[in-house]
Write an enzyme that holds these catalytic residues in place. Structure first.
Site, PDB file in Angstrom:
ATOM      1  N   CYS A   2      45.615  56.484  40.928  1.00 42.30           N
ATOM      2  CA  CYS A   2      46.318  57.760  41.090  1.00 42.30           C
ATOM      3  C   CYS A   2      47.762  57.580  41.549  1.00 42.30           C
ATOM      4  CB  CYS A   2      45.603  58.615  42.132  1.00 42.30           C
ATOM      5  SG  CYS A   2      43.895  58.942  41.724  1.00 42.30           S
ATOM      6  N   ARG A  27      49.714  51.627  36.055  1.00 41.90           N
ATOM      7  CA  ARG A  27      48.659  51.359  37.038  1.00 41.90           C
ATOM      8  C   ARG A  27      47.285  51.818  36.564  1.00 41.90           C
ATOM      9  NH1 ARG A  27      51.200  51.971  42.841  1.00 41.90           N
ATOM     10  NH2 ARG A  27      53.025  50.776  42.395  1.00 41.90           N
ATOM     11  N   TRP A  74      43.037  58.808  38.451  1.00 39.84           N
ATOM     12  CA  TRP A  74      42.046  57.814  38.068  1.00 39.84           C
ATOM     13  C   TRP A  74      40.732  58.311  38.674  1.00 39.84           C
ATOM     14  CZ3 TRP A  74      39.120  53.997  40.800  1.00 39.84           C
ATOM     15  CH2 TRP A  74      38.576  52.991  39.989  1.00 39.84           C
ATOM     16  N   ASN A 110      45.828  61.568  46.348  1.00 42.83           N
ATOM     17  CA  ASN A 110      45.332  60.206  46.079  1.00 42.83           C
ATOM     18  C   ASN A 110      44.353  59.865  47.186  1.00 42.83           C
ATOM     19  OD1 ASN A 110      47.213  60.070  44.071  1.00 42.83           O
ATOM     20  ND2 ASN A 110      48.466  58.484  45.012  1.00 42.83           N
ATOM     21  N   GLY A 111      43.305  59.123  46.864  1.00 45.48           N
ATOM     22  CA  GLY A 111      42.366  58.706  47.905  1.00 45.48           C
ATOM     23  C   GLY A 111      41.022  59.395  47.738  1.00 45.48           C
ATOM     24  N   GLU A 494      37.714  33.048  37.489  1.00 50.86           N
ATOM     25  CA  GLU A 494      38.845  33.856  37.030  1.00 50.86           C
ATOM     26  C   GLU A 494      38.802  34.013  35.498  1.00 50.86           C
ATOM     27  OE1 GLU A 494      40.917  35.841  38.014  1.00 50.86           O
ATOM     28  OE2 GLU A 494      42.651  35.816  36.695  1.00 50.86           O
ATOM     29  N   LYS A 498      38.594  37.577  33.590  1.00 48.66           N
ATOM     30  CA  LYS A 498      39.572  37.988  32.565  1.00 48.66           C
ATOM     31  C   LYS A 498      38.829  38.440  31.309  1.00 48.66           C
ATOM     32  CE  LYS A 498      42.489  38.494  34.323  1.00 48.66           C
ATOM     33  NZ  LYS A 498      42.772  38.154  35.678  1.00 48.66           N
ATOM     34  N   GLU A 501      36.909  41.824  31.869  1.00 51.46           N
ATOM     35  CA  GLU A 501      37.664  43.058  32.113  1.00 51.46           C
ATOM     36  C   GLU A 501      38.423  43.574  30.902  1.00 51.46           C
ATOM     37  OE1 GLU A 501      41.258  41.253  34.918  1.00 51.46           O
ATOM     38  OE2 GLU A 501      40.673  43.303  35.245  1.00 51.46           O
ATOM     39  N   HIS A 517      19.737  25.287  38.490  1.00 50.85           N
ATOM     40  CA  HIS A 517      19.023  26.082  39.504  1.00 50.85           C
ATOM     41  C   HIS A 517      18.799  27.522  39.044  1.00 50.85           C
ATOM     42  CE1 HIS A 517      19.226  22.762  42.275  1.00 50.85           C
ATOM     43  NE2 HIS A 517      20.529  22.653  42.044  1.00 50.85           N
ATOM     44  N   LYS A 616      45.504  49.440  37.727  1.00 44.65           N
ATOM     45  CA  LYS A 616      46.316  48.277  38.118  1.00 44.65           C
ATOM     46  C   LYS A 616      46.350  48.113  39.626  1.00 44.65           C
ATOM     47  CE  LYS A 616      48.999  44.808  37.530  1.00 44.65           C
ATOM     48  NZ  LYS A 616      48.303  43.577  37.153  1.00 44.65           N
TER      49      LYS A 616
HETATM   50  O1  M6R Z   1      47.012  44.038  43.739  1.00 40.79           O
HETATM   51  P1  M6R Z   1      45.897  43.116  44.157  1.00 40.79           P
HETATM   52  O2  M6R Z   1      46.216  41.685  43.865  1.00 40.79           O
HETATM   53  O3  M6R Z   1      45.517  43.301  45.593  1.00 40.79           O
HETATM   54  O4  M6R Z   1      44.664  43.530  43.270  1.00 40.79           O
HETATM   55  C1  M6R Z   1      43.408  42.953  43.450  1.00 40.79           C
HETATM   56  C2  M6R Z   1      42.501  43.215  42.263  1.00 40.79           C
HETATM   57  O5  M6R Z   1      42.304  44.596  42.101  1.00 40.79           O
HETATM   58  C3  M6R Z   1      43.076  42.630  40.968  1.00 40.79           C
HETATM   59  O6  M6R Z   1      43.331  41.278  41.075  1.00 40.79           O
HETATM   60  C4  M6R Z   1      42.089  42.866  39.799  1.00 40.79           C
HETATM   61  O7  M6R Z   1      40.935  42.105  39.997  1.00 40.79           O
HETATM   62  C5  M6R Z   1      42.747  42.522  38.467  1.00 40.79           C
HETATM   63  N1  M6R Z   1      42.536  43.588  37.529  1.00 40.79           N
HETATM   64  C6  M6R Z   1      42.215  41.298  37.846  1.00 40.79           C
HETATM   65  O8  M6R Z   1      42.817  41.007  36.628  1.00 40.79           O
END
Ligand code: M6R
Length: 621
Positions: A2, A27, A74, A110-111, A494, A498, A501, A517, A616
């Site tokens: 938001c 974002r 959002w 927001n929130g 990671e 990627k 997501e 395991h 974002k």
């Molecule tokens: O802004 P931040 O680094 O604190 O954000 C943390 C996560 O929300 C962020 O890394 C998220 O996992 C990404 N979308 C990953 O690509």
């Protein structure tokens, strides 16, 4: 996530509100809206499309005025739909329709309001009709209910009733040149202009409008009028709102509106910007010293006996990688915690711990709350590795290392991650030095490797055509497994994050030794198994784990360092990394995984830069 923009001016502020929303667009959001005070009434336009479409609607409806608020939403409470989009209006009790041009109170938020159900029931009983499923609408009705001629009084009376996190901006039909805004747990800035004032959830939204910024603090309420503003907050002892002085800072906020250039998506652009982002992050470094992290760092580094890293998502994986460096090079005990878990867990506080937060945005609610939690437990030595120098995270921590990745627009973090790793490696070296574990020769060697990194990354980016060839096959799969060992296990995590997501393929990562395991049961000819295979001390162990996969008919896709002697054969596909890079190898190995996720997502036709359901900057819990 938001975003809020609001303004009080003599001129038509609608273009400023729309431009502000555009700057916050990257974002992530699923609806947007704007409301203004026009010809004695409230007017609004809302959309579940892009801000550009909202702009068209605003033009068509002739919406133009000097006072207004705007929002990108959002969804948390209630589906992404026009009736849930902000601004929300309150018409007062007994009013039936929520038409576009009626109402007395307009509000954006927001929130998350945690006690919204209880407030909703109370307001319904008073005759207020609800037209959305949002927690926000209760605030609009509550302010309306408490309004008796002065909007500031009404907002100040409403705020103590709210539980949760919020940033709000609100205006009233009966007070044409006034917006009241408040924050508790969600970021909000005041932009000071000449004869006009602005409010936004990020200074970036006001770039080009004003560079005179006040970072509002928790509990602040600001009364914006044409030629003045007034900040107050609730005083615990007197129980009254009292005036507050806040510093006005000159902030050259970047617009965030980067050009795509020759790239298809921001994510691709950002992957290819990594050599420059790393070079920029290292630019001012001629030697290792604690002062790279701020004044007083030497004293703090001398005092600490452990490190606690707090972060979310990709930033958490950067922290997980750093743990290996911190323990092996700086010899300092390190724990890494997911911020949203740490903040609610009983842990054993140690005042001699260096609390390190990692965040691209510097506004992640969970990480900020975890930091607050650590401090509340007496852990005062705080440091952040962050990409936004004006963010709450940097303001809240004593020490900081600002990465210079530049604005990251794609929701999937790429260049922010590799520059975080650079910052964390420098932290490792500085702590090692302070603790007597870094001689001049080692320092020189590490610096040489760091300086060569941009060139080394460039060489890895040249693997893109080979990765594209693999991505066609990945695009047809619904599951994938990622393996790594030691320092490269977080890189496997990671890589899996990627892929999931942005391509929506279910992906999991395991330390390769864990396969037998449990997860080995998943391995069939249909399961691609991505393996991160650097030429390090664990290579022979990793090769045995790869045999376990081969023996079950699994398809291995291996990123192997030069001279690992892993060769392609049936069921074993290899892309060879240009060189082995010692301790900094994770920074190189993550790059083909970013490319694999990116090209697989492109092949599946997903919205790469704005993946479904994600934002974002995650400024809610
Ligand atoms: O802004 P931040 O680094 O604190 O954000 C943390 C996560 O929300 C962020 O890394 C998220 O996992 C990404 N979308 C990953 O690509």
């Amino acid at each position: 996530m938001c975003g809020i923009v609001g303004a009080v001016s003599q001129r038509n502020i609608v273009p400023i509100l729309i431009e502000g929303l555009k700057r916050l667009e990257y974002r992530g959001y699923d609806s947007c809206g704007v409301a203004v005070h026009q010809s004695g009434e409230l007017k609004r336009a809302r959309s579940t499309s892009r801000v550009a479409e909202l702009n068209t609607a605003v033009d068509e409806d002739g919406i133009a005025a000097g006072t207004g608020i705007a929002h990108t939403r959002w969804a948390t409470h209630g589906a992404p739909a026009v009736h849930n989009a902000h601004p929300h209006f309150s018409h007062g009790p007994g009013a039936e329709a929520n038409s576009a041009s009626a109402g007395r109170i307009a509000l954006v938020h927001n929130g998350i309001i945690e006690n919204h159900e209880e407030l909703r029931a109370e307001l319904k009983a008073k005759g207020y009709a609800f037209t959305s499923q949002t927690d926000t609408e209760v605030i609009a009705h509550l302010v309306e209910h408490l309004y008796s001629g002065d909007l500031l009084d009404a907002v100040q009376a409403a705020l103590p009733r709210l539980k949760g996190a919020y940033a709000i901006a609100v205006f009233c039909r009966d007070e044409p040149h006034r917006v009241i805004a408040a924050r508790e747990g969600s970021p909000l800035v005041l932009g000071v202009g000449e004869g006009e004032n602005f409010v936004a959830s990020d200074a970036m939204a006001l770039a080009g409008v004003t560079d005179q910024i006040v970072y509002l603090e928790e509990g602040d309420v600001v009364d914006l009028q044409l030629g003045r503003y007034w900040i107050s907050r609730l005083h615990a002892e007197s129980g009254r709102f009292e005036a507050q002085q806040r510093e006005v800072k000159t902030v050259h906020a970047h617009s965030g509106a980067a050009e795509l250039g020759p790239y298809r998506h921001y994510m691709q652009k950002e992957i290819f910007e990594q050599p420059t982002a790393i070079a920029n992050t290292l630019e001012a470094i001629s030697s290792i010293s604690p002062e790279l992290f701020g004044d007083g760092a030497y004293r703090i580094f001398k005092e600490v006996d452990s490190v606690l890293i707090l972060a979310c998502g990709t930033s958490y994986y950067a922290g997980s990688t750093a743990k290996y460096w911190l323990e092996s090079i700086a010899k300092i005990p390190t724990s890494v915690e997911i911020a949203s878990e740490y903040r609610y867990r009983d842990s054993v506080p140690n005042p001699r711990t260096l609390v390190v937060t990692i965040s691209q945005s510097g506004e992640t609610a969970d990480t900020l709350a975890a930091l607050k939690h650590a401090r509340a437990q007496g852990m005062e030595h705080t440091l952040t590795v962050c990409n936004v120098s004006t963010s709450a995270m940097v303001r809240e921590c004593k020490l900081a290392y600002i990465t210079r990745a530049g604005a990251e627009i794609g929701v999937a973090s790429t260049k922010a991650f590799t520059t975080q790793l650079v910052g964390l490696f420098l932290l490792t070296l500085a702590l090692a030095q302070t603790r007597g574990h870094l001689g001049d020769e080692q320092e020189a060697e590490h610096l040489k490797a760091l300086r060569h990194l941009p060139v080394a990354v460039q060489a890895v980016l040249a693997l893109e055509p080979q990765v594209i060839a693999w991505s066609e096959e990945f695009a047809r799969k619904e599951n994938a497994l990622f393996l790594g060992r030691g320092l490269h296990y977080p890189i496997a995590l990671e890589g899996a994050l990627k892929l999931k997501e942005i391509s929506y393929i279910h992906a999991e990562a395991y330390p390769a030794g864990e396969l037998k395991h449990g997860p080995l049961a998943l391995v069939t000819a249909e399961m691609p198994v991505v393996t991160v295979a650097p030429n390090d001390a664990l290579l022979e162990k990793l090769k045995s784990n790869m045999q376990e996969v081969r023996a079950r008919g699994g398809q291995l896709f291996v990123f192997a360092d030069a001279d690992t002697a892993i060769e392609s054969e049936a069921g074993l596909h290899v892309i060879r990394m240009p060189e082995h890079y010692g301790a900094l190898s994770p920074i190189l190995h993550v790059i083909p995984l970013q490319l694999l996720a990116y090209h697989t997502a492109c092949a599946r036709g997903t919205d790469v830069d704005k993946p479904r359901n994600l934002a974002k900057s995650v400024t809610v819990e």
